[in-house]
Design a protein around this motif. Structure first.
Motif, PDB file in Angstrom:
ATOM      1  N   ILE A  47      -6.381  15.858  14.928  1.00  0.00           N
ATOM      2  CA  ILE A  47      -6.388  14.416  15.192  1.00  0.00           C
ATOM      3  C   ILE A  47      -6.235  14.141  16.679  1.00  0.00           C
ATOM      4  O   ILE A  47      -6.874  13.226  17.222  1.00  0.00           O
ATOM      5  CB  ILE A  47      -5.264  13.740  14.377  1.00  0.00           C
ATOM      6  CG1 ILE A  47      -5.646  13.730  12.887  1.00  0.00           C
ATOM      7  CG2 ILE A  47      -4.991  12.331  14.871  1.00  0.00           C
ATOM      8  CD1 ILE A  47      -4.567  13.221  11.967  1.00  0.00           C
ATOM      9  N   ASP A  51      -8.765  11.825  18.665  1.00  0.00           N
ATOM     10  CA  ASP A  51      -8.256  10.517  19.094  1.00  0.00           C
ATOM     11  C   ASP A  51      -7.014  10.708  19.948  1.00  0.00           C
ATOM     12  O   ASP A  51      -5.901  10.396  19.526  1.00  0.00           O
ATOM     13  CB  ASP A  51      -7.938   9.657  17.859  1.00  0.00           C
ATOM     14  CG  ASP A  51      -7.528   8.249  18.223  1.00  0.00           C
ATOM     15  OD1 ASP A  51      -7.767   7.826  19.377  1.00  0.00           O
ATOM     16  OD2 ASP A  51      -6.956   7.550  17.348  1.00  0.00           O
ATOM     17  N   SER A  58      -3.059   7.306  14.271  1.00  0.00           N
ATOM     18  CA  SER A  58      -4.049   7.948  13.412  1.00  0.00           C
ATOM     19  C   SER A  58      -3.397   8.946  12.466  1.00  0.00           C
ATOM     20  O   SER A  58      -3.738   9.004  11.278  1.00  0.00           O
ATOM     21  CB  SER A  58      -5.116   8.657  14.264  1.00  0.00           C
ATOM     22  OG  SER A  58      -5.904   7.718  14.957  1.00  0.00           O
ATOM     23  N   ILE A 111     -12.182  10.587  12.532  1.00  0.00           N
ATOM     24  CA  ILE A 111     -10.919  10.294  11.861  1.00  0.00           C
ATOM     25  C   ILE A 111     -11.172   9.855  10.423  1.00  0.00           C
ATOM     26  O   ILE A 111     -10.414  10.214   9.508  1.00  0.00           O
ATOM     27  CB  ILE A 111     -10.139   9.201  12.620  1.00  0.00           C
ATOM     28  CG1 ILE A 111      -9.720   9.727  14.012  1.00  0.00           C
ATOM     29  CG2 ILE A 111      -8.902   8.777  11.825  1.00  0.00           C
ATOM     30  CD1 ILE A 111      -8.752  10.899  13.976  1.00  0.00           C
ATOM     31  N   THR A 115      -9.634  11.760   7.176  1.00  0.00           N
ATOM     32  CA  THR A 115      -8.844  11.065   6.155  1.00  0.00           C
ATOM     33  C   THR A 115      -9.365  11.362   4.755  1.00  0.00           C
ATOM     34  O   THR A 115      -8.604  11.715   3.847  1.00  0.00           O
ATOM     35  CB  THR A 115      -8.879   9.543   6.398  1.00  0.00           C
ATOM     36  OG1 THR A 115      -8.427   9.261   7.723  1.00  0.00           O
ATOM     37  CG2 THR A 115      -7.981   8.815   5.398  1.00  0.00           C
TER      38      THR A 115
END
Length: 410
Positions: A47, A51, A58, A111, A115
């Motif tokens: 992650i 990001d 996030s 992202i 997820t």
């Protein structure tokens, strides 16, 4: 579904041979290899690469959404395995599916996809976990369940340490390989378990209607002592996970590490320290509570120690401070889990439905994993890591207060 006491006479108990206990340790080790190696190291690193500026928010969002899947799939998979009358197909299927999902997770580059695929990993892992958790009451005679539970428990620190050490070797340049290797270990554990621990097909029984099962879950929390034990466990886990799920970023952004040490390297040192202190406190806490015949004071002391320990990284945001915090937190958490587990067995609403009632209690373990990332990311974004430790300390103190109204256990 069989009760805890009549499992010895159940056909599946015939599968309880010499391989069962070591395979239970292997299976639980594989679980925590994934949960800590991936959830604690590889996922935060991935992650951060995708990001870097919004990594805290996030990670909180990804972890929180995935924890919802974990909470939903665990009882659902348990219900389906109950109705099928088999555990091994769910153990094997969950392990193999986890391998595929983890391999896919190492390849995604947004992202959103992280997820979605991490949710898939949680779903497959909880199919495995729900089935293997049911093996002890299914196949182990009542007089041997203490040993079996210990063998399961040993797998937690083993899997945690190996998972973190293994995952850290692949950060930051070979994350996909790390996911692939950990997934392969998970699949191998599932194959070995189902190959060496056989089960016989049970006789057909009339399944309990789903509506009746859900009503029974609701009834469980109407028992006051059990309800307070549930609340105490929920608060302890919420405070603990709020901090521990963000350890990777805390080591990066808050703790002053020695020259040449990065966050993954720090985790490889901290993991065995945590495991040793937790194991030692688990053994000592369980023995001491039996010896004294008292549970509530030891639970309260453990919670207060865990809460006070949260001040250490705030006052000493250094390598020495985080080492001291790790030792003290491991002692507090290990003692708490040993004694609280013993207390819970004494306040179960129904001895004949122990598995069902413990399933309700498992919500107090899984539920905080939904809330903790969301609460922690909000606190860190608004006020920083010092405020996160303070929030964790206050929540855990609530867990200490929750044991006070319990009347059926001293």
């Amino acid at each position: 579904m069989t009760t805890a006491d009549d499992a010895v006479d159940h056909p599946r108990a015939a599968g309880a041979g010499r391989a069962l206990l070591p395979m239970l340790t292997l299976g639980n080790s594989a679980l925590y290899l994934v949960y800590l190696g991936v959830g604690g190291v590889l996922l935060p690193a991935q992650i951060e690469l995708l990001d870097p500026d919004g990594k805290v928010g996030s990670l909180g969002l990804v972890s929180g959404i995935a924890a919802v899947f974990a909470t939903l799939f665990n009882p659902l998979a348990g219900l389906l395995s109950d109705r099928s009358g088999r555990r091994n197909p769910w153990i094997l299927g969950g392990g193999l599916a986890s391998f595929g999902a983890l391999a896919l997770l190492g390849q995604v580059r947004t992202i959103l996809l992280v997820t979605l695929v991490w949710c898939l990993v949680q779903a497959t892992m909880n199919c495995f976990q729900a089935a293997i958790t049911a093996v002890v009451p299914d196949r182990v005679p009542a007089e041997r369940r203490g040993v079996a539970s210990a063998m399961v428990g040993i797998g937690t620190p083993i899997g945690s340490v190996v998972g973190i050490l293994l995952a850290a070797r692949f950060v930051p340049d070979s994350l996909a390989t790390g996911y692939l290797l950990i997934g392969a270990v998970m699949a191998l554990a599932a194959v070995l378990f189902t190959a060496l621990v056989r089960e016989e097909r049970p006789t057909k029984t009339e399944p309990v209607p789903l509506r009746r099962q859900l009503a029974a879950f609701a009834e469980t929390l109407k028992v006051a002592d059990f309800r307070w034990a549930f609340i105490g466990r929920f608060l302890m886990m919420l405070g603990f996970f709020a901090v521990s799920l963000f350890q990777f970023y805390i080591l990066q952004d808050h703790i002053r590490l020695p020259d040449g040490m990065d966050a993954p390297g720090a985790q490889t040192y901290l993991a065995p320290v945590d495991a040793v202190s937790t194991l030692a406190a688990t053994v000592l806490g369980g023995w001491l509570s039996d010896r004294l015949g008292r549970r509530k004071p030891l639970i309260a002391v453990s919670c207060v120690l865990a809460s006070a320990t949260m001040a250490v990284p705030v006052l000493m945001p250094t390598w020495t401070g985080i080492l001291l915090y790790t030792v003290l937190a491991g002692i507090a958490f290990g003692c708490y889990m040993a004694v609280d587990t013993a207390l819970v067995t004494q306040v179960l609403p129904s001895a004949a439905d122990a598995a069902r009632d413990l399933g309700v209690l498992n919500i107090a373990n899984a539920g905080p994993q939904i809330l903790a990332p969301l609460v922690a990311s909000a606190v860190v974004s608004l006020a920083g890591y010092d405020a996160l430790y303070l929030a964790g300390a206050l929540i855990i103190l609530g867990g200490a207060l929750a044991v006070v109204p319990i009347r059926g256990v001293r």
